[in-house]
Design a protein around this motif. Structure first.
Motif, mmCIF file in Angstrom:
data_model
loop_
_atom_site.group_PDB
_atom_site.id
_atom_site.type_symbol
_atom_site.label_atom_id
_atom_site.label_comp_id
_atom_site.label_asym_id
_atom_site.label_seq_id
_atom_site.Cartn_x
_atom_site.Cartn_y
_atom_site.Cartn_z
ATOM 1 N N TRP A 82 0.695 -0.756 -0.346
ATOM 2 C CA TRP A 82 -0.019 -0.121 0.272
ATOM 3 C C TRP A 82 0.426 1.260 0.151
ATOM 4 C CZ3 TRP A 82 -4.652 0.470 -1.040
ATOM 5 C CH2 TRP A 82 -5.372 -1.158 -0.682
ATOM 6 N N LEU A 83 0.518 2.282 -0.772
ATOM 7 C CA LEU A 83 1.142 3.324 -0.920
ATOM 8 C C LEU A 83 -0.261 3.653 -0.488
ATOM 9 C CD1 LEU A 83 3.291 5.893 -1.834
ATOM 10 C CD2 LEU A 83 2.192 5.439 -3.633
ATOM 11 N N THR A 84 -0.468 4.809 1.130
ATOM 12 C CA THR A 84 -0.817 5.758 1.588
ATOM 13 C C THR A 84 -0.441 6.772 1.936
ATOM 14 O OG1 THR A 84 -1.750 3.987 2.065
ATOM 15 C CG2 THR A 84 -2.480 5.552 3.395
ATOM 16 N N ILE A 85 -1.242 8.078 2.158
ATOM 17 C CA ILE A 85 -0.982 9.914 1.909
ATOM 18 C C ILE A 85 -1.122 9.272 3.505
ATOM 19 C CG2 ILE A 85 -1.632 12.096 2.009
ATOM 20 C CD1 ILE A 85 -1.671 11.681 -0.840
ATOM 21 N N PRO A 86 -1.154 9.970 4.924
ATOM 22 C CA PRO A 86 -1.632 10.018 6.022
ATOM 23 C C PRO A 86 -2.596 10.815 6.170
ATOM 24 C CG PRO A 86 0.163 9.526 6.758
ATOM 25 C CD PRO A 86 0.672 9.158 4.935
ATOM 26 N N THR A 87 -3.506 10.906 6.718
ATOM 27 C CA THR A 87 -4.753 12.065 6.456
ATOM 28 C C THR A 87 -5.078 12.701 7.707
ATOM 29 O OG1 THR A 87 -6.458 10.822 6.067
ATOM 30 C CG2 THR A 87 -5.662 11.073 4.096
ATOM 31 N N HIS A 88 -5.961 13.345 7.751
ATOM 32 C CA HIS A 88 -6.684 14.407 8.995
ATOM 33 C C HIS A 88 -7.600 14.868 8.436
ATOM 34 C CE1 HIS A 88 -7.131 16.907 12.395
ATOM 35 N NE2 HIS A 88 -7.447 17.698 11.640
ATOM 36 N N ARG A 89 -8.987 14.309 9.189
ATOM 37 C CA ARG A 89 -10.128 14.878 9.282
ATOM 38 C C ARG A 89 -10.836 15.977 9.859
ATOM 39 N NH1 ARG A 89 -13.235 9.188 8.170
ATOM 40 N NH2 ARG A 89 -11.982 8.963 9.851
ATOM 41 N N PRO A 90 -10.667 17.323 9.138
ATOM 42 C CA PRO A 90 -11.157 18.093 9.862
ATOM 43 C C PRO A 90 -12.650 18.076 10.710
ATOM 44 C CG PRO A 90 -9.919 19.197 7.862
ATOM 45 C CD PRO A 90 -10.465 17.923 8.400
ATOM 46 N N SER A 91 -13.359 17.470 9.733
ATOM 47 C CA SER A 91 -14.890 17.543 10.433
ATOM 48 C C SER A 91 -15.132 16.290 11.025
ATOM 49 C CB SER A 91 -15.891 18.207 9.864
ATOM 50 O OG SER A 91 -15.174 19.583 8.993
ATOM 51 N N GLY A 92 -13.948 15.355 10.942
ATOM 52 C CA GLY A 92 -14.529 13.662 11.574
ATOM 53 C C GLY A 92 -14.896 13.237 9.935
ATOM 54 N N ARG A 93 -15.596 12.376 10.511
ATOM 55 C CA ARG A 93 -16.198 11.510 9.533
ATOM 56 C C ARG A 93 -16.731 12.204 8.343
ATOM 57 N NH1 ARG A 93 -19.353 6.312 11.583
ATOM 58 N NH2 ARG A 93 -19.385 5.114 9.445
ATOM 59 N N ALA A 94 -17.657 13.304 8.812
ATOM 60 C CA ALA A 94 -18.073 14.145 8.128
ATOM 61 C C ALA A 94 -17.309 14.945 6.926
ATOM 62 C CB ALA A 94 -19.412 15.147 8.294
ATOM 63 N N THR A 95 -15.848 15.400 7.356
ATOM 64 C CA THR A 95 -15.321 15.835 6.232
ATOM 65 C C THR A 95 -15.228 15.318 4.500
ATOM 66 O OG1 THR A 95 -13.919 15.641 7.953
ATOM 67 C CG2 THR A 95 -12.689 16.318 5.528
#
Length: 229
Positions: free
Chosen positions: A46-59
Motif C-alpha cells: 500500500w502507498l498511503t497518504i496519512p490524512t487528517h479529517r478536520p470535521s471527523g467522518r463528515a469531512t
C-alpha cells in the motif's frame, strides 16, 4: 495513483468530473493505492497518504488534509523509485509525476489525487476536459447526482464501471437523455490485476506507448457502444 481500469475508463471519456464534494472514505482509494512490483511476482504494497479529517467522518474529500505533507511526499516518491526505478520506462513516468509532488505543497489530499490521475492521463495523450463536482449543480441522490453532473457537461453517455452498474438507477439518466454505457475491460494480460493495483506498474513494465495503444483500442470500442446507445 489510479488503478489501471479506472485510468482506462477516464481515458475513454471526453469529460472527467472529480467528485470532490462528497464524504471522504478512509477505506477507499481516495488517499491510497496498491503498488505492484515491476515484474508482478512479488507482494503488493500500500502507498498511503496519512490524512487528517478536520470535521471527523463528515469531512468532504476537498477538505481532507495531509497529516505531514513533506514526509508524505518524500515517502511516496521514494517507494515509487524503489519499485520502478530499474525500468527503462521509469524516466518518462518520473517526469510525468513531477506535478504530483508539487501538489503536496497544498497540504490537501484532493489536489494530489487529482494531479496523479491527470499526470498519467496526459502521459498517455488524453485530451479531455476536467471538472469538479463542487462547481456544478446536482441533486444529492447517488444516481441523480451522477446523472445531473453528466448532463451539466453536455454528455450524452455516462461510462459506468462494473461496480457502479450494481447499484445505479438508470431512471434519472433516461429522464435527461443520457445513456448509461457499461465500461468493460479485458481480464487477462496486463488487465489481470487492473482492478486492484495502480496503473503505474503497467506503465513502468510496458511503457506509455504500449499502454496507450491498448487504451485507445478500448476507448474506440466503448465509443462505438456509446454511439449505438
Amino acid at each position: 495513483m489510479p488503478r489501471l481500469t479506472t485510468l482506462a475508463k477516464l481515458f475513454a471519456s471526453d469529460h472527467w468530473i472529480v467528485l470532490d464534494d462528497v464524504q471522504f472514505a478512509r477505506r477507499d482509494y481516495q488517499h491510497r493505492a496498491r503498488i505492484a512490483t515491476l515484474d508482478g511476482l512479488g507482494p503488493n504494497r500500500w502507498l498511503t497518504i496519512p490524512t487528517h479529517r478536520p470535521s471527523g467522518r463528515a469531512t468532504l474529500i476537498r477538505d481532507t488534509l495531509i497529516a505531514d505533507p513533506a514526509t508524505a511526499r518524500r515517502r511516496a516518491s521514494s517507494i515509487l523509485r524503489q519499485q520502478y526505478g530499474p525500468s527503462p520506462h521509469w524516466p518518462a513516468v518520473d517526469r510525468a509525476l513531477q506535478p504530483v509532488w508539487n501538489a503536496f505543497d497544498t497540504g490537501r489530499v484532493a489536489p494530489v489525487a487529482t494531479a496523479s490521475t491527470r499526470a498519467l492521463l496526459e502521459l498517455l495523450g488524453w485530451r479531455g476536459q476536467i471538472f469538479t463536482s463542487s462547481a456544478l449543480r446536482a441533486r444529492t441522490g447517488r444516481s441523480e447526482r451522477l446523472a445531473d453532473l453528466a448532463d451539466a457537461t453536455g454528455a450524452r453517455a455516462y461510462l459506468c464501471g462494473t461496480g457502479g452498474m450494481t447499484y445505479l438507477d438508470h431512471a434519472p439518466f433516461t429522464e435527461l437523455g443520457v445513456a448509461v454505457v457499461p465500461f468493460l475491460s479485458p481480464a487477462t494480460g496486463m488487465w489481470a490485476s487492473g482492478r486492484q493495483v495502480s496503473a503505474l506498474r503497467a506503465l513502468a513494465f510496458r511503457g506509455p506507448d504500449a499502454v496507450g495503444a491498448r487504451f485507445r483500442a478500448l476507448a474506440f470500442a466503448h465509443d462505438a457502444l456509446g454511439c449505438a446507445a
